[in-house]
Design a protein around this motif. Structure first.
Motif, PDB file in Angstrom:
ATOM      1  N   GLU A  70      53.457 -19.695  44.538  1.00  0.00           N
ATOM      2  CA  GLU A  70      53.757 -20.149  43.224  1.00  0.00           C
ATOM      3  C   GLU A  70      52.359 -20.079  42.350  1.00  0.00           C
ATOM      4  O   GLU A  70      52.143 -19.594  41.444  1.00  0.00           O
ATOM      5  CB  GLU A  70      54.334 -21.471  42.973  1.00  0.00           C
ATOM      6  N   ARG A  71      51.202 -20.651  43.270  1.00  0.00           N
ATOM      7  CA  ARG A  71      49.901 -20.607  42.598  1.00  0.00           C
ATOM      8  C   ARG A  71      49.328 -19.128  42.344  1.00  0.00           C
ATOM      9  O   ARG A  71      48.931 -18.842  41.527  1.00  0.00           O
ATOM     10  CB  ARG A  71      48.864 -21.557  43.439  1.00  0.00           C
ATOM     11  N   TRP A  72      49.695 -18.404  43.229  1.00  0.00           N
ATOM     12  CA  TRP A  72      49.257 -16.860  43.066  1.00  0.00           C
ATOM     13  C   TRP A  72      49.868 -16.224  42.182  1.00  0.00           C
ATOM     14  O   TRP A  72      49.228 -15.739  41.425  1.00  0.00           O
ATOM     15  CB  TRP A  72      49.632 -16.092  44.436  1.00  0.00           C
ATOM     16  N   PHE A  73      51.285 -16.411  41.764  1.00  0.00           N
ATOM     17  CA  PHE A  73      51.924 -15.843  40.730  1.00  0.00           C
ATOM     18  C   PHE A  73      51.191 -16.241  39.476  1.00  0.00           C
ATOM     19  O   PHE A  73      51.151 -15.555  38.462  1.00  0.00           O
ATOM     20  CB  PHE A  73      53.666 -15.997  40.853  1.00  0.00           C
ATOM     21  N   HIS A  74      51.001 -17.726  39.430  1.00  0.00           N
ATOM     22  CA  HIS A  74      50.540 -18.111  38.263  1.00  0.00           C
ATOM     23  C   HIS A  74      49.238 -17.246  37.880  1.00  0.00           C
ATOM     24  O   HIS A  74      49.001 -17.186  36.643  1.00  0.00           O
ATOM     25  CB  HIS A  74      50.269 -19.620  38.409  1.00  0.00           C
ATOM     26  N   ALA A  75      48.287 -17.184  38.832  1.00  0.00           N
ATOM     27  CA  ALA A  75      47.141 -16.610  38.670  1.00  0.00           C
ATOM     28  C   ALA A  75      47.071 -15.194  38.190  1.00  0.00           C
ATOM     29  O   ALA A  75      46.404 -14.778  37.288  1.00  0.00           O
ATOM     30  CB  ALA A  75      46.178 -16.507  40.115  1.00  0.00           C
ATOM     31  N   ILE A  76      48.083 -14.464  38.965  1.00  0.00           N
ATOM     32  CA  ILE A  76      48.452 -13.164  38.475  1.00  0.00           C
ATOM     33  C   ILE A  76      48.693 -13.000  36.943  1.00  0.00           C
ATOM     34  O   ILE A  76      48.149 -12.228  36.242  1.00  0.00           O
ATOM     35  CB  ILE A  76      49.489 -12.277  39.425  1.00  0.00           C
ATOM     36  N   ARG A  77      49.521 -13.796  36.357  1.00  0.00           N
ATOM     37  CA  ARG A  77      49.934 -13.898  35.353  1.00  0.00           C
ATOM     38  C   ARG A  77      48.807 -14.245  34.277  1.00  0.00           C
ATOM     39  O   ARG A  77      48.563 -13.369  33.254  1.00  0.00           O
ATOM     40  CB  ARG A  77      51.278 -14.663  34.821  1.00  0.00           C
ATOM     41  N   VAL A  78      48.307 -15.163  34.583  1.00  0.00           N
ATOM     42  CA  VAL A  78      46.999 -15.550  33.783  1.00  0.00           C
ATOM     43  C   VAL A  78      45.849 -14.531  33.594  1.00  0.00           C
ATOM     44  O   VAL A  78      45.342 -14.024  32.623  1.00  0.00           O
ATOM     45  CB  VAL A  78      46.165 -16.797  34.462  1.00  0.00           C
ATOM     46  N   LEU A  79      45.642 -13.828  34.660  1.00  0.00           N
ATOM     47  CA  LEU A  79      44.771 -12.598  34.781  1.00  0.00           C
ATOM     48  C   LEU A  79      45.040 -11.312  34.077  1.00  0.00           C
ATOM     49  O   LEU A  79      44.431 -10.900  33.376  1.00  0.00           O
ATOM     50  CB  LEU A  79      44.183 -12.224  36.150  1.00  0.00           C
ATOM     51  N   LEU A  80      46.464 -11.092  34.144  1.00  0.00           N
ATOM     52  CA  LEU A  80      46.925  -9.831  33.465  1.00  0.00           C
ATOM     53  C   LEU A  80      46.787 -10.163  32.178  1.00  0.00           C
ATOM     54  O   LEU A  80      46.416  -9.230  31.180  1.00  0.00           O
ATOM     55  CB  LEU A  80      48.368  -9.530  33.903  1.00  0.00           C
ATOM     56  N   ARG A  82      44.172 -12.251  30.644  1.00  0.00           N
ATOM     57  CA  ARG A  82      42.892 -12.269  30.400  1.00  0.00           C
ATOM     58  C   ARG A  82      42.547 -10.865  30.171  1.00  0.00           C
ATOM     59  O   ARG A  82      41.488 -10.570  29.448  1.00  0.00           O
ATOM     60  CB  ARG A  82      42.285 -12.884  31.516  1.00  0.00           C
ATOM     61  N   LYS A  83      42.944 -10.199  31.262  1.00  0.00           N
ATOM     62  CA  LYS A  83      42.371  -8.616  31.254  1.00  0.00           C
ATOM     63  C   LYS A  83      42.969  -7.799  30.064  1.00  0.00           C
ATOM     64  O   LYS A  83      42.592  -6.451  30.013  1.00  0.00           O
ATOM     65  CB  LYS A  83      42.585  -8.118  32.502  1.00  0.00           C
ATOM     66  N   GLY A  84      44.068  -8.190  29.334  1.00  0.00           N
ATOM     67  CA  GLY A  84      44.403  -7.399  28.301  1.00  0.00           C
ATOM     68  C   GLY A  84      45.585  -6.264  28.878  1.00  0.00           C
ATOM     69  O   GLY A  84      46.318  -5.445  28.101  1.00  0.00           O
ATOM     70  N   VAL A  85      46.208  -6.649  30.160  1.00  0.00           N
ATOM     71  CA  VAL A  85      47.102  -5.816  30.512  1.00  0.00           C
ATOM     72  C   VAL A  85      48.531  -5.982  30.039  1.00  0.00           C
ATOM     73  O   VAL A  85      49.119  -5.272  29.696  1.00  0.00           O
ATOM     74  CB  VAL A  85      47.346  -5.789  32.213  1.00  0.00           C
ATOM     75  N   VAL A  86      48.749  -7.317  29.596  1.00  0.00           N
ATOM     76  CA  VAL A  86      49.855  -7.795  29.061  1.00  0.00           C
ATOM     77  C   VAL A  86      49.612  -8.678  27.959  1.00  0.00           C
ATOM     78  O   VAL A  86      48.489  -9.298  28.006  1.00  0.00           O
ATOM     79  CB  VAL A  86      50.879  -8.484  29.976  1.00  0.00           C
ATOM     80  N   ALA A  87      50.251  -8.890  26.901  1.00  0.00           N
ATOM     81  CA  ALA A  87      49.988  -9.718  25.818  1.00  0.00           C
ATOM     82  C   ALA A  87      50.429 -11.226  26.223  1.00  0.00           C
ATOM     83  O   ALA A  87      51.425 -11.367  26.899  1.00  0.00           O
ATOM     84  CB  ALA A  87      50.861  -9.483  24.542  1.00  0.00           C
ATOM     85  N   GLU A  88      49.677 -12.183  25.655  1.00  0.00           N
ATOM     86  CA  GLU A  88      50.170 -13.427  25.809  1.00  0.00           C
ATOM     87  C   GLU A  88      51.623 -13.755  25.687  1.00  0.00           C
ATOM     88  O   GLU A  88      52.094 -13.284  24.590  1.00  0.00           O
ATOM     89  CB  GLU A  88      49.451 -14.622  24.796  1.00  0.00           C
ATOM     90  N   GLY A  89      52.525 -14.434  26.396  1.00  0.00           N
ATOM     91  CA  GLY A  89      53.835 -14.625  26.302  1.00  0.00           C
ATOM     92  C   GLY A  89      54.988 -13.457  26.658  1.00  0.00           C
ATOM     93  O   GLY A  89      56.062 -13.744  26.615  1.00  0.00           O
ATOM     94  N   GLU A  90      54.199 -12.347  26.996  1.00  0.00           N
ATOM     95  CA  GLU A  90      54.894 -11.288  27.496  1.00  0.00           C
ATOM     96  C   GLU A  90      55.682 -11.441  28.697  1.00  0.00           C
ATOM     97  O   GLU A  90      56.691 -11.139  28.911  1.00  0.00           O
ATOM     98  CB  GLU A  90      54.095 -10.014  27.431  1.00  0.00           C
TER      99      GLU A  90
END
Length: 98
Positions: A70-80, A82-90
């Protein structure tokens, strides 16, 4: 500044479970999170230092309540985000078993 993951020497966290767990994953979603992280690192979307930082910046209550993946999944979402791969809330937290 110490982060919540840095509990070395702190008291009050109880004994450490040292039994060996031979299973790398306990649910299908954990394997998918592992594979997703591996692919994103391999493709250069982020590196392991950025990933570790994203895990370590989880709010303390969430960090302590979360499982390893679950920590890993959180980090992946945060980084996507931060890197502009997805929009906030997407990306919603949603059901990890879906």
């Amino acid at each position: 500044m110490a982060r919540i993951n840095d509990v070395g020497g702190m008291t009050g966290f109880g004994p450490i479970d040292t039994t060996d767990d031979t299973e790398p994953f306990h649910a299908d979603w954990e394997a998918r999170v592992f594979a997703l992280n591996s692919a994103l690192v391999r493709e250069g979307v982020y590196n392991l230092d950025e990933f570790r930082d994203a895990v370590e910046t989880m709010p303390p209550g969430e960090y302590l309540a979360a499982s390893y993946y679950e920590r890993w999944f959180h980090a992946i979402r945060v980084l996507l985000v931060r890197k502009g791969v997805v929009a906030e809330g997407e990306l919603a937290e949603g059901d990890l078993d879906a």
